[in-house]
Design an enzyme around this catalytic site. Sequence first.
Site, mmCIF file in Angstrom:
data_model
loop_
_atom_site.group_PDB
_atom_site.id
_atom_site.type_symbol
_atom_site.label_atom_id
_atom_site.label_comp_id
_atom_site.label_asym_id
_atom_site.label_seq_id
_atom_site.Cartn_x
_atom_site.Cartn_y
_atom_site.Cartn_z
ATOM 1 N N LYS A 9 11.897 -0.204 4.967
ATOM 2 C CA LYS A 9 13.880 1.074 5.980
ATOM 3 C C LYS A 9 13.223 2.033 6.147
ATOM 4 C CE LYS A 9 15.012 3.157 1.859
ATOM 5 N NZ LYS A 9 14.847 4.500 1.668
ATOM 6 N N PRO A 125 3.610 2.348 3.366
ATOM 7 C CA PRO A 125 3.730 3.362 2.475
ATOM 8 C C PRO A 125 4.149 3.496 0.892
ATOM 9 C CG PRO A 125 4.133 3.890 4.889
ATOM 10 C CD PRO A 125 4.790 2.593 4.828
ATOM 11 N N ALA A 127 5.351 5.512 -2.268
ATOM 12 C CA ALA A 127 5.504 7.019 -2.667
ATOM 13 C C ALA A 127 6.455 7.974 -2.143
ATOM 14 C CB ALA A 127 4.832 7.568 -3.534
ATOM 15 N N ALA A 128 6.931 7.341 -0.499
ATOM 16 C CA ALA A 128 7.249 7.333 1.004
ATOM 17 C C ALA A 128 8.586 7.871 0.993
ATOM 18 C CB ALA A 128 5.855 7.104 1.675
ATOM 19 N N GLY A 129 9.543 7.207 0.420
ATOM 20 C CA GLY A 129 11.409 7.082 0.655
ATOM 21 C C GLY A 129 11.570 5.686 1.847
ATOM 22 N N ALA A 131 11.005 2.624 0.676
ATOM 23 C CA ALA A 131 11.097 0.946 -0.028
ATOM 24 C C ALA A 131 10.500 0.060 -0.395
ATOM 25 C CB ALA A 131 12.902 1.097 -0.288
ATOM 26 N N GLY A 133 8.754 -0.881 -2.433
ATOM 27 C CA GLY A 133 8.446 -1.560 -3.791
ATOM 28 C C GLY A 133 9.876 -2.231 -4.322
ATOM 29 N N SER A 135 11.578 -3.345 -1.451
ATOM 30 C CA SER A 135 11.159 -4.663 -0.232
ATOM 31 C C SER A 135 10.581 -5.671 -0.892
ATOM 32 C CB SER A 135 11.095 -4.007 1.026
ATOM 33 O OG SER A 135 10.988 -5.087 1.879
ATOM 34 N N ASP A 167 17.876 -0.273 -4.926
ATOM 35 C CA ASP A 167 17.743 -0.346 -3.038
ATOM 36 C C ASP A 167 17.625 -2.112 -3.042
ATOM 37 O OD1 ASP A 167 18.103 1.986 -2.214
ATOM 38 O OD2 ASP A 167 15.858 2.532 -1.986
#
Length: 332
Positions: A9, A125, A127-129, A131, A133, A135, A167
């Site tokens: 996302k 990716p 730790a990339a903003g 979501a 994990g 998802s 999230d």
Amino acid sequence: MIEKKAYAKVNLSLDITGRREDGYHLVKMVMQSLDIADVLTFEKKKVSGGGNVSKIETLLKDTRYEGGADASADNNQSKSESSLGVLPMGEDNLVYRVAELMLKKYVWPKDPNAGVKITLEKNIPIAAGMAGGSSDAAATFKGINELFELGIHDTELMQMAVALGADIPYCIMGGTALSEGIGEKLTRLPDIPKVQFLVAKPNISVSTAEAYGGYDNMLESVSTDGLRDKTTGNMFRRPDVDEQVDAIYAGSINRIAAGMSNVLELVTASNHPEINILENIMKDAGALNAIMSGSGPTVFGIFENAEKAKFAKSKLLETGIIEQLFITGPVF
């Protein structure tokens, strides 16, 4: 065997509206699923005796540097050199925790020897903003539900999910949505126009805690639409999420792009100049707008067509600061 896609996302807009007594930040944001996906497979297995660990097997297939989903592998960075580190797949991983929750609540009371093998093909990716994990956790809720034919409605899955991550309920819903509260109050929005997204993850990582903690230390709200830097006194306009929601209902991609804004970018970009560099390259190359997603550091731009997105991609590759790069579209 069941296969589920876990879509990434981006936040078309993100504002922080307050903070609860328990420390959770209250947010107001517009979320959009993209066609960048991890793939999870679920297989039943039988295990006699033993603890939960033997009944839940989680495996990782890391494809982030193998060029999947139009990802760029041109940065010549190996996995061992990556700032992303190793993705843990044991009991602390959300995939494992969701599987254990679902099996404990719905499966083991009827069949104590039931087990599951979950394989995660990682493309989003870390730790990339984006979501990734959350998802993956959402896909696990759906995968276990289908594999064991539990018949649980998505609404109930979303109610369980919020305790594990704010999230995750959105990732169960997917598409275009307004998210409020700590992320558990969701309103489905009309589909945005079918445009091209260029998504660039620079070779840095930012934790959610770092971004939100930085926000608390750096900014204070002075009005319904204004923020002030506590150190410098500089004033900033906060995102107008309501205007962007109106733009989505109007179906105007120009208004949607103009309304893109992320309050956390004030924090993350001040520590990582790569973010503004990537945004400016995208906009100079034809993006309608470009901002940081979530807590960062991923930057995305919206383009009216694939040709402009490909041109911008070529310009980004020249910077030497890209770890992963995607041309993709929205998923509804």
